[in-house]
Design a protein around this motif. Structure first.
Motif, PDB file in Angstrom:
ATOM      1  N   LEU A 256     -35.851 113.288  18.148  1.00 55.34           N
ATOM      2  CA  LEU A 256     -36.986 113.626  17.329  1.00 55.34           C
ATOM      3  C   LEU A 256     -37.757 112.563  16.825  1.00 55.34           C
ATOM      4  O   LEU A 256     -37.357 111.726  16.676  1.00 55.34           O
ATOM      5  CB  LEU A 256     -36.358 114.651  16.342  1.00 55.34           C
ATOM      6  N   SER A 257     -38.900 112.790  17.034  1.00 57.97           N
ATOM      7  CA  SER A 257     -39.719 111.551  16.176  1.00 57.97           C
ATOM      8  C   SER A 257     -40.049 111.789  14.852  1.00 57.97           C
ATOM      9  O   SER A 257     -39.837 112.797  14.307  1.00 57.97           O
ATOM     10  CB  SER A 257     -41.360 112.189  17.014  1.00 57.97           C
ATOM     11  N   ALA A 258     -40.314 110.791  14.314  1.00 51.35           N
ATOM     12  CA  ALA A 258     -40.660 110.400  12.997  1.00 51.35           C
ATOM     13  C   ALA A 258     -41.686 111.604  12.348  1.00 51.35           C
ATOM     14  O   ALA A 258     -41.332 112.220  11.340  1.00 51.35           O
ATOM     15  CB  ALA A 258     -41.064 108.958  12.388  1.00 51.35           C
ATOM     16  N   ASP A 259     -42.793 111.700  13.216  1.00 48.92           N
ATOM     17  CA  ASP A 259     -43.753 112.545  12.783  1.00 48.92           C
ATOM     18  C   ASP A 259     -43.389 113.928  12.673  1.00 48.92           C
ATOM     19  O   ASP A 259     -43.577 114.872  11.509  1.00 48.92           O
ATOM     20  CB  ASP A 259     -44.950 112.549  13.766  1.00 48.92           C
ATOM     21  N   TYR A 260     -42.374 114.476  13.610  1.00 48.76           N
ATOM     22  CA  TYR A 260     -41.883 115.888  13.627  1.00 48.76           C
ATOM     23  C   TYR A 260     -40.795 115.894  12.370  1.00 48.76           C
ATOM     24  O   TYR A 260     -40.813 116.917  11.746  1.00 48.76           O
ATOM     25  CB  TYR A 260     -41.409 116.225  14.996  1.00 48.76           C
ATOM     26  N   ARG A 261     -40.108 114.842  12.310  1.00 50.79           N
ATOM     27  CA  ARG A 261     -39.019 115.047  10.985  1.00 50.79           C
ATOM     28  C   ARG A 261     -39.843 115.050  10.033  1.00 50.79           C
ATOM     29  O   ARG A 261     -39.344 115.802   8.756  1.00 50.79           O
ATOM     30  CB  ARG A 261     -38.408 113.623  11.050  1.00 50.79           C
ATOM     31  N   ARG A 262     -40.898 114.375   9.695  1.00 49.65           N
ATOM     32  CA  ARG A 262     -41.829 114.504   8.371  1.00 49.65           C
ATOM     33  C   ARG A 262     -42.177 115.639   8.190  1.00 49.65           C
ATOM     34  O   ARG A 262     -42.095 116.522   7.031  1.00 49.65           O
ATOM     35  CB  ARG A 262     -42.913 113.319   8.318  1.00 49.65           C
ATOM     36  N   HIS A 263     -42.776 116.600   9.333  1.00 54.24           N
ATOM     37  CA  HIS A 263     -43.252 117.928   9.293  1.00 54.24           C
ATOM     38  C   HIS A 263     -42.156 118.580   8.571  1.00 54.24           C
ATOM     39  O   HIS A 263     -42.267 119.645   7.790  1.00 54.24           O
ATOM     40  CB  HIS A 263     -43.841 118.242  10.584  1.00 54.24           C
ATOM     41  N   LEU A 264     -40.917 118.624   9.544  1.00 54.06           N
ATOM     42  CA  LEU A 264     -39.774 119.395   8.880  1.00 54.06           C
ATOM     43  C   LEU A 264     -39.299 119.345   7.524  1.00 54.06           C
ATOM     44  O   LEU A 264     -38.928 120.202   7.270  1.00 54.06           O
ATOM     45  CB  LEU A 264     -38.587 119.118  10.071  1.00 54.06           C
ATOM     46  N   ALA A 265     -39.258 118.189   7.081  1.00 50.98           N
ATOM     47  CA  ALA A 265     -38.801 117.578   5.839  1.00 50.98           C
ATOM     48  C   ALA A 265     -39.643 118.716   4.869  1.00 50.98           C
ATOM     49  O   ALA A 265     -39.049 119.417   3.746  1.00 50.98           O
ATOM     50  CB  ALA A 265     -39.304 116.388   5.479  1.00 50.98           C
ATOM     51  N   GLY A 266     -41.060 118.663   5.313  1.00 50.05           N
ATOM     52  CA  GLY A 266     -41.877 119.774   4.228  1.00 50.05           C
ATOM     53  C   GLY A 266     -41.246 121.250   4.576  1.00 50.05           C
ATOM     54  O   GLY A 266     -41.153 122.196   3.508  1.00 50.05           O
ATOM     55  N   VAL A 267     -40.898 121.539   5.915  1.00 53.60           N
ATOM     56  CA  VAL A 267     -40.807 123.067   6.065  1.00 53.60           C
ATOM     57  C   VAL A 267     -39.203 123.538   5.317  1.00 53.60           C
ATOM     58  O   VAL A 267     -38.970 124.469   4.951  1.00 53.60           O
ATOM     59  CB  VAL A 267     -40.435 123.274   7.621  1.00 53.60           C
ATOM     60  N   LEU A 268     -38.342 122.449   5.659  1.00 52.81           N
ATOM     61  CA  LEU A 268     -37.160 122.494   4.790  1.00 52.81           C
ATOM     62  C   LEU A 268     -37.230 122.811   3.477  1.00 52.81           C
ATOM     63  O   LEU A 268     -36.654 123.523   2.757  1.00 52.81           O
ATOM     64  CB  LEU A 268     -35.919 121.594   5.217  1.00 52.81           C
ATOM     65  N   LEU A 269     -37.927 122.061   2.899  1.00 50.59           N
ATOM     66  CA  LEU A 269     -38.239 122.139   1.212  1.00 50.59           C
ATOM     67  C   LEU A 269     -38.714 123.391   1.002  1.00 50.59           C
ATOM     68  O   LEU A 269     -38.357 123.796  -0.057  1.00 50.59           O
ATOM     69  CB  LEU A 269     -38.996 120.924   0.971  1.00 50.59           C
ATOM     70  N   ARG A 270     -39.857 123.795   1.750  1.00 48.35           N
ATOM     71  CA  ARG A 270     -40.386 125.115   1.631  1.00 48.35           C
ATOM     72  C   ARG A 270     -39.289 126.063   1.510  1.00 48.35           C
ATOM     73  O   ARG A 270     -39.180 127.093   0.389  1.00 48.35           O
ATOM     74  CB  ARG A 270     -41.471 125.341   2.439  1.00 48.35           C
ATOM     75  N   ARG A 271     -38.491 126.246   2.289  1.00 46.47           N
ATOM     76  CA  ARG A 271     -37.750 127.153   2.560  1.00 46.47           C
ATOM     77  C   ARG A 271     -36.328 127.098   1.275  1.00 46.47           C
ATOM     78  O   ARG A 271     -36.002 128.207   0.794  1.00 46.47           O
ATOM     79  CB  ARG A 271     -36.741 127.256   3.856  1.00 46.47           C
ATOM     80  N   ASN A 272     -36.064 125.790   0.937  1.00 47.62           N
ATOM     81  CA  ASN A 272     -35.292 125.643   0.001  1.00 47.62           C
ATOM     82  C   ASN A 272     -35.519 126.178  -1.357  1.00 47.62           C
ATOM     83  O   ASN A 272     -35.004 126.897  -2.294  1.00 47.62           O
ATOM     84  CB  ASN A 272     -34.722 124.343  -0.245  1.00 47.62           C
ATOM     85  N   LEU A 273     -36.958 125.846  -1.582  1.00 41.89           N
ATOM     86  CA  LEU A 273     -37.593 125.887  -2.722  1.00 41.89           C
ATOM     87  C   LEU A 273     -37.819 127.628  -3.223  1.00 41.89           C
ATOM     88  O   LEU A 273     -37.328 127.980  -4.190  1.00 41.89           O
ATOM     89  CB  LEU A 273     -39.179 125.393  -2.858  1.00 41.89           C
ATOM     90  N   GLU A 274     -38.109 128.250  -1.778  1.00 43.14           N
ATOM     91  CA  GLU A 274     -38.178 129.848  -1.901  1.00 43.14           C
ATOM     92  C   GLU A 274     -36.857 130.243  -2.230  1.00 43.14           C
ATOM     93  O   GLU A 274     -36.728 131.405  -3.339  1.00 43.14           O
ATOM     94  CB  GLU A 274     -38.626 130.281  -0.499  1.00 43.14           C
ATOM     95  N   GLU A 275     -35.958 129.883  -1.763  1.00 43.22           N
ATOM     96  CA  GLU A 275     -34.444 130.303  -1.982  1.00 43.22           C
ATOM     97  C   GLU A 275     -34.127 130.186  -3.539  1.00 43.22           C
ATOM     98  O   GLU A 275     -33.293 131.237  -3.948  1.00 43.22           O
ATOM     99  CB  GLU A 275     -33.192 129.590  -1.105  1.00 43.22           C
TER     100      GLU A 275
END
Lengths: 280, 173
Positions: A256-275
């Motif tokens: 995985l590239s760092a850019d994609y990981r950075r994007h994913l870090a936001g996605v995972l946070l959004r899901r966690n926050l919603e939960e």
């Protein structure tokens, strides 16, 4: 076949373990589940010290939480009524997605936390739950898991033995965990734990752990700070996602590239926050 | 070292190398029902056995770890003359093609049913998650377990149709 192994010793008293480690310095390996030895054989490990006959397989309620014996497998944890009642069954739900059904019957909690592969789920999960561990080297010593990982002198090949894992009760906290994998049984390419303690309708404390970055799990303190005193409104959550993408310490690797990981870090946070917001 | 354990209900004593996997020990002692030359690190599930009723990949399990414990291979289920209901269900639902992965899958499904006689489709899929099958696509295996008529009876309680007498001849096709 671990051809270099000449002895397989099964002590029946925990007090024998430090003596055996001292007897074979640099040549002994502790065997809990034993998976790690199968995957990454260590050439110098001539003597295997099995933990099978020691009383290290248990889950017990304690005054302020739960105690888990180091040889307890993920499957035993998943099936434990005690763990089902702990934080709304959070851990069994998550552990049921770790590795495969077969490996969950072999992976021991102690082995997974001692090995602490940076891509693994368990270090991130248990760091986020403020876990303490008991190390045994003739006497018991209590450490936070975070301190244990920070002090490399505690993690040598000759022990000490991780004897017990202690989970605090964390009453009033909500926790969520997300992992990104390529297949259902893949290792995580990024994982993230969010734990929030509410006081009324405001966040009193927040903890965000990011793992498989691909390095070892770390807190993202600035994002935590940005969540404190808020109510996790939609706007606050989106601001936190933006902050996470700015601050996530991630790197590229073969998968995985760092850019994609950075994007994913936001996605995972959004899901966690919603939960955690929904649960509140 | 000497390894004493219970293999398919029989007290067994084998001399093993202390660094040997259970898979290697089983094969070396002629237990060829545990399929050979697989992934070797617990990822494919073909060499699965039950250790105290829990499915584990024998290739990633040090043989010394089974000392004093119960180990079951697929031989513990049924025979060609008297199939276990699970084996029969797999045949009836075409859940077997090349058959390489099937011994391990049958044992995982048995362990699941022993713990939970009426598992949901999701639980069956989770229990299959440690097994690679490149022939069936898993669907037939899930359907076979679902259609078993649960709770399933033991082979001894069932008037199982012998494999060779099944309609369609010896291959059951």
């Amino acid at each position: 076949m671990l051809k270099q192994v000449t002895d397989y010793i099964s002590p029946t008293e925990i007090g024998e373990v430090p003596a055996l480690l001292r007897q074979f310095p640099g040549e002994a390996a502790l065997v809990g589940g034993g998976l790690d030895l199968s995957w990454r054989p260590r050439k110098q490990a001539r003597v295997l010290i099995s933990l099978d006959r020691l009383p290290l397989t248990y889950l017990e309620p304690r005054e302020d939480g739960l105690a888990i014996g180091a040889a307890t497998t993920l499957l035993q944890m998943i099936e434990s009524p005690l763990l089902a009642a702990y934080m709304g069954g959070f851990l069994p739900r998550v552990l049921n997605r770790v590795a495969t059904s077969l490996l969950r019957g072999m992976i021991s909690i102690g082995g997974a936390l001692v090995r602490a592969y940076p891509w693994a789920d368990l270090p991130c999960l248990f760091l986020g739950l403020e876990t303490k561990i008991v190390l045994y080297n003739g006497t018991d010593r209590l450490f936070s898991l975070a301190d244990y990982y920070a002090d490399r002198s505690l993690r040598g090949p000759d022990g000490p033995l991780l004897r017990e894992v202690l989970l605090p009760s964390l009453e009033g906290s909500r926790v969520a965990y997300q992992r990104f994998t390529r297949t259902a049984v893949d290792i995580p390419l990024l994982n993230q734990l969010l734990r929030v303690r509410w006081e009324g309708n405001r966040v009193a404390e927040a903890f965000v752990w990011l793992g498989a970055r691909p390095g070892a799990a770390r807190r993202v303190v600035e994002v935590e700070t940005s969540l404190v005193d808020g109510s996790l409104s939609v706007q606050e959550r989106e601001q936190a996602v933006v902050r996470m993408r700015e601050l996530a310490e991630v790197e590229s690797d073969l998968r995985l590239s760092a850019d994609y990981r950075r994007h994913l870090a936001g996605v995972l946070l959004r899901r966690n926050l919603e939960e955690v917001a929904d649960a509140a | 070292m000497l390894l004493d354990f219970i293999l398919n209900g029989v007290a067994t004593s084998w001399r093993i190398h202390p660094g040997e996997s259970l898979f290697e020990a089983l094969r070396r002692h002629g237990r060829l029902e545990v399929k050979g030359n697989n992934c070797g690190n617990g990822e494919c599930g073909a060499c699965t056995v039950l250790l105290e009723g829990v499915p584990v990949p024998s290739c990633a399990l040090l043989a010394g770890r089974v000392a004093g414990k119960r180990v079951e291979t697929v031989t513990s289920l049924g025979t060609l003359e008297r199939l276990h209901p699970l084996q029969q269900a797999f045949l009836q639902h075409s859940a077997v093609q090349c058959g390489y992965c099937v011994p391990g899958i049958l044992l995982s499904m048995k362990a699941l049913l022993d713990r939970e006689p009426t598992p949901s489709r999701e639980k069956i899929a989770i229990a299959l998650s440690g097994h690679l099958c490149r022939c069936t696509g898993y669907l037939q295996q899930i359907e076979a377990v679902e259609a078993l008529g649960l709770p399933y009876p033991s082979a001894a309680e069932t008037n199982v149709v012998p494999y060779n007498d099944r309609e369609g001849g010896e291959n059951g096709s």
